[in-house]
Design a protein around this motif. Structure first.
Motif, PDB file in Angstrom:
ATOM      1  N   ASP A  14       0.784  -1.129  -0.056  1.00 21.09           N
ATOM      2  CA  ASP A  14       0.484  -0.235   0.071  1.00 21.09           C
ATOM      3  C   ASP A  14       0.184   1.147   0.007  1.00 21.09           C
ATOM      4  OD1 ASP A  14      -2.675  -1.273  -0.012  1.00 21.09           O
ATOM      5  OD2 ASP A  14      -2.312  -1.789   2.233  1.00 21.09           O
ATOM      6  N   PHE A  15       1.795   1.038  -0.165  1.00 24.65           N
ATOM      7  CA  PHE A  15       3.097   2.278   0.737  1.00 24.65           C
ATOM      8  C   PHE A  15       5.163   2.088  -0.101  1.00 24.65           C
ATOM      9  CE2 PHE A  15       5.989   5.255   3.198  1.00 24.65           C
ATOM     10  CZ  PHE A  15       4.962   6.394   3.033  1.00 24.65           C
ATOM     11  N   GLU A  43       0.541   4.358  -2.446  1.00 26.64           N
ATOM     12  CA  GLU A  43       1.119   5.594  -2.417  1.00 26.64           C
ATOM     13  C   GLU A  43       2.550   5.346  -2.307  1.00 26.64           C
ATOM     14  OE1 GLU A  43      -0.018   8.476   0.431  1.00 26.64           O
ATOM     15  OE2 GLU A  43      -2.411   8.093  -0.145  1.00 26.64           O
ATOM     16  N   LEU A  45       6.411   7.591  -1.101  1.00 25.70           N
ATOM     17  CA  LEU A  45       6.770   8.688  -1.252  1.00 25.70           C
ATOM     18  C   LEU A  45       8.098   8.964  -1.531  1.00 25.70           C
ATOM     19  CD1 LEU A  45       6.351  11.590   0.882  1.00 25.70           C
ATOM     20  CD2 LEU A  45       7.083  10.365   1.988  1.00 25.70           C
ATOM     21  N   LEU A  84       1.198   6.159 -12.414  1.00 20.12           N
ATOM     22  CA  LEU A  84       1.374   7.309 -10.786  1.00 20.12           C
ATOM     23  C   LEU A  84       1.560   8.826 -11.319  1.00 20.12           C
ATOM     24  CD1 LEU A  84       4.829   6.484  -9.693  1.00 20.12           C
ATOM     25  CD2 LEU A  84       2.901   5.817  -9.059  1.00 20.12           C
ATOM     26  N   GLU A  87       0.497  13.461  -6.483  1.00 16.23           N
ATOM     27  CA  GLU A  87      -0.755  14.187  -5.490  1.00 16.23           C
ATOM     28  C   GLU A  87      -0.152  15.435  -4.889  1.00 16.23           C
ATOM     29  OE1 GLU A  87      -3.591  12.297  -3.668  1.00 16.23           O
ATOM     30  OE2 GLU A  87      -3.378  11.580  -5.887  1.00 16.23           O
ATOM     31  N   GLN A 124       4.380  13.360  -2.853  1.00 17.12           N
ATOM     32  CA  GLN A 124       4.112  12.269  -2.474  1.00 17.12           C
ATOM     33  C   GLN A 124       2.677  11.441  -4.171  1.00 17.12           C
ATOM     34  OE1 GLN A 124       0.461  13.642  -0.584  1.00 17.12           O
ATOM     35  NE2 GLN A 124      -0.336  11.742   0.077  1.00 17.12           N
ATOM     36  N   LYS A 126       0.944   9.153  -6.297  1.00 11.78           N
ATOM     37  CA  LYS A 126      -0.619   7.568  -5.546  1.00 11.78           C
ATOM     38  C   LYS A 126      -0.778   6.738  -6.719  1.00 11.78           C
ATOM     39  CE  LYS A 126      -3.540   8.372  -3.135  1.00 11.78           C
ATOM     40  NZ  LYS A 126      -5.111   8.488  -2.626  1.00 11.78           N
ATOM     41  N   LYS A 127      -0.860   5.357  -7.245  1.00  9.45           N
ATOM     42  CA  LYS A 127      -0.395   4.806  -7.835  1.00  9.45           C
ATOM     43  C   LYS A 127      -2.235   4.478  -9.505  1.00  9.45           C
ATOM     44  CE  LYS A 127      -0.300   0.003 -10.328  1.00  9.45           C
ATOM     45  NZ  LYS A 127       0.162  -1.699  -9.137  1.00  9.45           N
TER      46      LYS A 127
END
Length: 130
Positions: A14-15, A43, A45, A84, A87, A124, A126-127
């Motif tokens: 998830d990250f 997500e 980072l 991606l 964000e 940041q 997000k997929k």
């Protein structure tokens, strides 16, 4: 593991956190691999020393060192090709509490200069949902 071939099943995380100075090779391949292991909506980072920071300018040459260089807009295409979505982009500044690490008057002046400039850049991502 090697960053071009992460030993994880697709859509299993998830990250993910990536520090750009450790990149050795294709930034695009790394992002594709990170996107592969992220779940839909997962997500990423991405962090690096800010290339415009006076501290960074003294420590490395951003044009020749590994990591993210100036001109972040060129990364937008790579993010999109990797599935991606950007964000946010954040610049991080020195916190005033770090002043205690700069003891001499010369170092305090240096700290005052650095504090007015960002020292980290955070992306940041997000997929994209499919």
């Amino acid at each position: 593991s090697h960053w071009e071939n992460l030993p994880f099943v697709a859509s299993s995380w998830d990250f993910a956190l990536v520090r750009a100075p450790f990149l050795k090779g294709s930034f695009g391949k790394l992002l594709h691999e990170a996107s592969r292991v992220l779940t839909s909506g997962g997500e990423l980072l991405l962090t690096d020393l800010h290339p415009f920071s006076p501290m960074v300018q003294q420590l490395k040459n951003p044009a020749s060192e590994e990591g993210l260089g100036p001109g972040f807009e060129r990364y937008h295409k790579i993010f999109k090709e990797s599935g991606l979505v950007l964000e946010s982009v954040k610049e991080v500044f020195f916190d005033g509490s770090l002043k205690k690490f700069f003891a001499s008057s010369n170092e305090e002046k240096l700290f005052a200069t650095w504090r007015r400039s960002p020292f980290l850049i955070l992306f940041q991502l997000k997929k994209a949902a499919r």
